[in-house]
Design a protein around this motif. Structure first.
Motif, PDB file in Angstrom:
ATOM      1  N   LYS A  33       0.824  -1.205   0.000  1.00  0.00           N
ATOM      2  CA  LYS A  33       0.000   0.000   0.000  1.00  0.00           C
ATOM      3  C   LYS A  33       0.863   1.262   0.000  1.00  0.00           C
ATOM      4  CE  LYS A  33      -3.543  -2.659   0.242  1.00  0.00           C
ATOM      5  NZ  LYS A  33      -4.244  -2.942  -1.026  1.00  0.00           N
ATOM      6  N   LYS A  34       0.270   2.321  -0.547  1.00  0.00           N
ATOM      7  CA  LYS A  34       0.938   3.619  -0.594  1.00  0.00           C
ATOM      8  C   LYS A  34       0.372   4.564   0.463  1.00  0.00           C
ATOM      9  CE  LYS A  34       1.947   3.236  -5.541  1.00  0.00           C
ATOM     10  NZ  LYS A  34       1.761   3.836  -6.897  1.00  0.00           N
ATOM     11  N   PHE A  35      -0.175   3.981   1.513  1.00  0.00           N
ATOM     12  CA  PHE A  35      -0.728   4.767   2.612  1.00  0.00           C
ATOM     13  C   PHE A  35      -0.448   4.048   3.918  1.00  0.00           C
ATOM     14  CE2 PHE A  35      -4.159   2.171   0.706  1.00  0.00           C
ATOM     15  CZ  PHE A  35      -4.447   1.329   1.763  1.00  0.00           C
ATOM     16  N   ASP A  36      -0.475   4.813   5.012  1.00  0.00           N
ATOM     17  CA  ASP A  36      -0.356   4.203   6.338  1.00  0.00           C
ATOM     18  C   ASP A  36      -1.704   3.630   6.764  1.00  0.00           C
ATOM     19  OD1 ASP A  36       2.435   4.747   6.880  1.00  0.00           O
ATOM     20  OD2 ASP A  36       1.850   6.859   6.948  1.00  0.00           O
ATOM     21  N   PHE A  37      -2.769   4.384   6.510  1.00  0.00           N
ATOM     22  CA  PHE A  37      -4.105   3.809   6.603  1.00  0.00           C
ATOM     23  C   PHE A  37      -5.022   4.549   5.642  1.00  0.00           C
ATOM     24  CE2 PHE A  37      -4.422   6.829  10.325  1.00  0.00           C
ATOM     25  CZ  PHE A  37      -5.521   7.594   9.906  1.00  0.00           C
ATOM     26  N   ASP A  38      -6.095   3.856   5.246  1.00  0.00           N
ATOM     27  CA  ASP A  38      -7.074   4.410   4.315  1.00  0.00           C
ATOM     28  C   ASP A  38      -8.408   4.536   5.035  1.00  0.00           C
ATOM     29  OD1 ASP A  38      -7.813   4.682   1.127  1.00  0.00           O
ATOM     30  OD2 ASP A  38      -9.425   3.696   2.227  1.00  0.00           O
ATOM     31  N   ILE A  39      -9.122   5.632   4.772  1.00  0.00           N
ATOM     32  CA  ILE A  39     -10.445   5.829   5.368  1.00  0.00           C
ATOM     33  C   ILE A  39     -11.410   6.160   4.248  1.00  0.00           C
ATOM     34  CG2 ILE A  39      -9.888   8.256   5.921  1.00  0.00           C
ATOM     35  CD1 ILE A  39     -11.731   7.868   8.431  1.00  0.00           C
ATOM     36  N   ASN A  40     -12.397   5.266   4.014  1.00  0.00           N
ATOM     37  CA  ASN A  40     -13.249   5.447   2.844  1.00  0.00           C
ATOM     38  C   ASN A  40     -14.520   4.606   2.940  1.00  0.00           C
ATOM     39  OD1 ASN A  40     -14.007   6.422   0.361  1.00  0.00           O
ATOM     40  ND2 ASN A  40     -12.675   5.089  -0.825  1.00  0.00           N
ATOM     41  N   GLN A  41     -15.184   4.655   4.083  1.00  0.00           N
ATOM     42  CA  GLN A  41     -16.423   3.892   4.294  1.00  0.00           C
ATOM     43  C   GLN A  41     -16.264   2.421   3.921  1.00  0.00           C
ATOM     44  OE1 GLN A  41     -18.399   6.566   1.510  1.00  0.00           O
ATOM     45  NE2 GLN A  41     -16.638   7.635   2.352  1.00  0.00           N
ATOM     46  N   VAL A  42     -15.166   1.824   4.335  1.00  0.00           N
ATOM     47  CA  VAL A  42     -14.902   0.419   4.012  1.00  0.00           C
ATOM     48  C   VAL A  42     -15.430  -0.461   5.149  1.00  0.00           C
ATOM     49  CG1 VAL A  42     -13.183  -1.313   3.418  1.00  0.00           C
ATOM     50  CG2 VAL A  42     -12.845   1.073   2.709  1.00  0.00           C
ATOM     51  N   SER A  43     -16.420  -1.276   4.826  1.00  0.00           N
ATOM     52  CA  SER A  43     -16.981  -2.181   5.832  1.00  0.00           C
ATOM     53  C   SER A  43     -16.004  -3.316   6.117  1.00  0.00           C
ATOM     54  CB  SER A  43     -18.308  -2.765   5.331  1.00  0.00           C
ATOM     55  OG  SER A  43     -19.255  -1.746   5.136  1.00  0.00           O
ATOM     56  N   ILE A  44     -15.899  -3.673   7.381  1.00  0.00           N
ATOM     57  CA  ILE A  44     -15.027  -4.772   7.801  1.00  0.00           C
ATOM     58  C   ILE A  44     -15.729  -6.093   7.487  1.00  0.00           C
ATOM     59  CG2 ILE A  44     -13.861  -5.848   9.759  1.00  0.00           C
ATOM     60  CD1 ILE A  44     -13.955  -3.072  11.142  1.00  0.00           C
ATOM     61  N   THR A  45     -15.115  -6.920   6.641  1.00  0.00           N
ATOM     62  CA  THR A  45     -15.670  -8.238   6.324  1.00  0.00           C
ATOM     63  C   THR A  45     -14.551  -9.270   6.402  1.00  0.00           C
ATOM     64  OG1 THR A  45     -15.217  -8.159   3.935  1.00  0.00           O
ATOM     65  CG2 THR A  45     -17.278  -7.155   4.694  1.00  0.00           C
ATOM     66  N   PRO A  46     -14.879 -10.521   6.693  1.00  0.00           N
ATOM     67  CA  PRO A  46     -13.850 -11.562   6.747  1.00  0.00           C
ATOM     68  C   PRO A  46     -13.086 -11.697   5.429  1.00  0.00           C
ATOM     69  CG  PRO A  46     -15.870 -12.345   7.764  1.00  0.00           C
ATOM     70  CD  PRO A  46     -16.208 -11.040   7.107  1.00  0.00           C
ATOM     71  N   GLN A  47     -13.781 -11.583   4.311  1.00  0.00           N
ATOM     72  CA  GLN A  47     -13.124 -11.718   3.012  1.00  0.00           C
ATOM     73  C   GLN A  47     -12.082 -10.629   2.811  1.00  0.00           C
ATOM     74  OE1 GLN A  47     -15.741 -11.463  -0.364  1.00  0.00           O
ATOM     75  NE2 GLN A  47     -14.175 -12.125  -1.821  1.00  0.00           N
ATOM     76  N   ARG A  48     -12.444  -9.399   3.094  1.00  0.00           N
ATOM     77  CA  ARG A  48     -11.495  -8.295   2.942  1.00  0.00           C
ATOM     78  C   ARG A  48     -10.350  -8.416   3.947  1.00  0.00           C
ATOM     79  NH1 ARG A  48     -16.025  -3.427   2.306  1.00  0.00           N
ATOM     80  NH2 ARG A  48     -16.615  -3.932   0.153  1.00  0.00           N
ATOM     81  N   ALA A  49     -10.674  -8.873   5.150  1.00  0.00           N
ATOM     82  CA  ALA A  49      -9.651  -9.001   6.189  1.00  0.00           C
ATOM     83  C   ALA A  49      -8.619 -10.064   5.849  1.00  0.00           C
ATOM     84  CB  ALA A  49     -10.305  -9.308   7.535  1.00  0.00           C
ATOM     85  N   GLY A  50      -8.893 -10.891   4.846  1.00  0.00           N
ATOM     86  CA  GLY A  50      -7.891 -11.849   4.399  1.00  0.00           C
ATOM     87  C   GLY A  50      -6.789 -11.198   3.582  1.00  0.00           C
ATOM     88  N   ALA A  51      -7.059  -9.999   3.053  1.00  0.00           N
ATOM     89  CA  ALA A  51      -6.091  -9.318   2.191  1.00  0.00           C
ATOM     90  C   ALA A  51      -5.447  -8.109   2.841  1.00  0.00           C
ATOM     91  CB  ALA A  51      -6.774  -8.886   0.892  1.00  0.00           C
ATOM     92  N   VAL A  52      -6.122  -7.509   3.825  1.00  0.00           N
ATOM     93  CA  VAL A  52      -5.606  -6.312   4.486  1.00  0.00           C
ATOM     94  C   VAL A  52      -5.862  -6.412   5.984  1.00  0.00           C
ATOM     95  CG1 VAL A  52      -5.922  -4.798   2.473  1.00  0.00           C
ATOM     96  CG2 VAL A  52      -7.792  -5.079   4.146  1.00  0.00           C
ATOM     97  N   ASP A  53      -5.259  -5.510   6.721  1.00  0.00           N
ATOM     98  CA  ASP A  53      -5.569  -5.376   8.141  1.00  0.00           C
ATOM     99  C   ASP A  53      -6.612  -4.280   8.315  1.00  0.00           C
ATOM    100  OD1 ASP A  53      -3.895  -7.343   9.038  1.00  0.00           O
ATOM    101  OD2 ASP A  53      -2.257  -5.990   9.591  1.00  0.00           O
ATOM    102  N   PHE A  54      -7.542  -4.495   9.221  1.00  0.00           N
ATOM    103  CA  PHE A  54      -8.512  -3.476   9.592  1.00  0.00           C
ATOM    104  C   PHE A  54      -8.253  -3.022  11.020  1.00  0.00           C
ATOM    105  CE2 PHE A  54     -11.162  -5.280   6.165  1.00  0.00           C
ATOM    106  CZ  PHE A  54     -11.638  -4.114   5.579  1.00  0.00           C
ATOM    107  N   SER A  55      -8.495  -1.751  11.247  1.00  0.00           N
ATOM    108  CA  SER A  55      -8.499  -1.264  12.620  1.00  0.00           C
ATOM    109  C   SER A  55      -9.775  -1.719  13.302  1.00  0.00           C
ATOM    110  CB  SER A  55      -8.467   0.269  12.619  1.00  0.00           C
ATOM    111  OG  SER A  55      -9.720   0.786  12.149  1.00  0.00           O
ATOM    112  N   LYS A  56      -9.874  -1.448  14.567  1.00  0.00           N
ATOM    113  CA  LYS A  56     -11.154  -1.584  15.246  1.00  0.00           C
ATOM    114  C   LYS A  56     -12.138  -0.630  14.577  1.00  0.00           C
ATOM    115  CE  LYS A  56      -9.226  -2.946  19.728  1.00  0.00           C
ATOM    116  NZ  LYS A  56      -9.813  -4.296  19.726  1.00  0.00           N
ATOM    117  N   GLY A  57     -13.414  -0.958  14.633  1.00  0.00           N
ATOM    118  CA  GLY A  57     -14.402  -0.129  13.960  1.00  0.00           C
ATOM    119  C   GLY A  57     -14.447   1.288  14.511  1.00  0.00           C
ATOM    120  N   TYR A  58     -14.505   2.257  13.607  1.00  0.00           N
ATOM    121  CA  TYR A  58     -14.628   3.658  14.033  1.00  0.00           C
ATOM    122  C   TYR A  58     -16.047   4.173  13.834  1.00  0.00           C
ATOM    123  CZ  TYR A  58     -14.128   4.796   9.032  1.00  0.00           C
ATOM    124  OH  TYR A  58     -14.287   4.869   7.655  1.00  0.00           O
ATOM    125  N   TYR A  59     -16.887   3.385  13.155  1.00  0.00           N
ATOM    126  CA  TYR A  59     -18.282   3.790  12.946  1.00  0.00           C
ATOM    127  C   TYR A  59     -19.145   2.546  12.796  1.00  0.00           C
ATOM    128  CZ  TYR A  59     -22.481   5.402  10.497  1.00  0.00           C
ATOM    129  OH  TYR A  59     -23.782   5.635  10.119  1.00  0.00           O
TER     130      TYR A  59
END
Length: 288
Positions: free
Chosen positions: A112-138
């Motif tokens: 990635k070219k960012f330290d973290f991305d913020i863009n209304q990305v829902s946390i899902t198991p499938q996505r979490a297999g490819a990236v790390d998610f923070s704890k939910g902020y919303y």
């Protein structure tokens, strides 16, 4: 969330070092402990660009998540959250830089070219297999959409929706939310596709739609002329949908970003930001 391709407070960082990331590999199968950690002080963070916190988001950056298509101005829900997290991590505003990242690129596998991305990305198991998610902020809420001037448009409570014909899309959290929270006198009309539910509202087949709040902003802005968000409410029952900050898989920042979000939650700062940017000011009052 069904996310279409579109849609300030700065916390102070304690000067004392706090434990947040594993530093001892002597027991690879054991959970990390407070003793086996490094401090989340700014000069110890491994960043994409030295001395700068690089935050990604899409362009255009739509309201109410951002204001004026300018993530750097600190206005709008996600801009405010990003700067609040940065502040908890010890960064001043001039130490934050923004990078344009397409929505689906943010959670695709790879560097990635960012330290973290913020863009209304829902946390899902499938996505979490490819990236790390923070704890939910919303935690995503549900919203009621109706035509302006209709009998539903002036509703201020959930009780006012009891005798309303409500449309929902099958398989969404909206369906269970209507049954468990709104509890209308008649079952909601269920549609296979979101566009079918939208057309039902346009054609007067239903009095209102219930969709998640992010979708409601899109419906009123781009899909249904002369429509408005009547209000929003919290769902119950099923595990809530949450937005998370996206990081590269295995990011050394994850535990520190999580710690920042936990601090903002405990101080009530995230709730204040949500109320400011996703409540009355965004045309989405709370229905109780």
């Amino acid at each position: 969330m069904v996310r279409p391709s579109m849609l300030l407070a700065l916390g102070a960082l304690a000067t004392a070092a706090v434990a947040c990331a594993p530093a001892d590999n002597t027991a690879s199968t054991a959970a990390p402990t407070a003793a086996a950690s490094t401090a989340c002080t700014k000069d110890q963070l491994k960043l994409i660009n030295a001395g700068k916190l690089t935050i990604g988001t899409d362009k255009p950056a739509y309201e109410p998540w951002f204001k004026g298509d300018d993530p750097a101005n600190g206005q709008g829900f996600e801009s405010a959250v990003a700067y609040a997290v940065a502040g908890e991590m010890g960064f001043d505003r001039d130490e934050v830089q923004w990078s344009t990242i397409k929505f689906d690129t943010a959670f695709a596998p790879g560097a990635k070219k960012f330290d973290f991305d913020i863009n209304q990305v829902s946390i899902t198991p499938q996505r979490a297999g490819a990236v790390d998610f923070s704890k939910g902020y919303y935690t995503v809420k549900q919203a009621v959409v109706a035509l302006k001037g209709s009998k539903v448009a002036g509703a201020t409570t959930l009780d006012a929706l009891k005798d309303v014909k409500i449309g929902v899309q099958v398989g969404t959290t909206a369906f269970s939310a209507v049954q468990q929270v709104v509890r209308p006198s008649s079952l909601p009309k269920v549609y296979n596709e979101q566009i079918d539910a939208v057309n039902a509202l346009k054609n007067g087949q239903v009095d209102a739609l219930v969709v998640d709040l992010p979708t409601a902003f899109y419906v009123t802005a781009a899909q249904v002329d002369n429509s408005a968000i009547v209000g929003q409410f919290s769902a119950t029952g099923a595990e809530p949908e949450e937005f998370g900050l996206v990081m590269e898989k295995g990011s050394p920042l994850k535990s520190c970003v999580d710690k920042a979000i936990e601090a903002l939650k405990s101080k009530g700062e995230l709730a204040k930001i949500e109320q400011q940017w996703l409540g009355e000011a965004a045309g989405a009052p709370e229905l109780k």
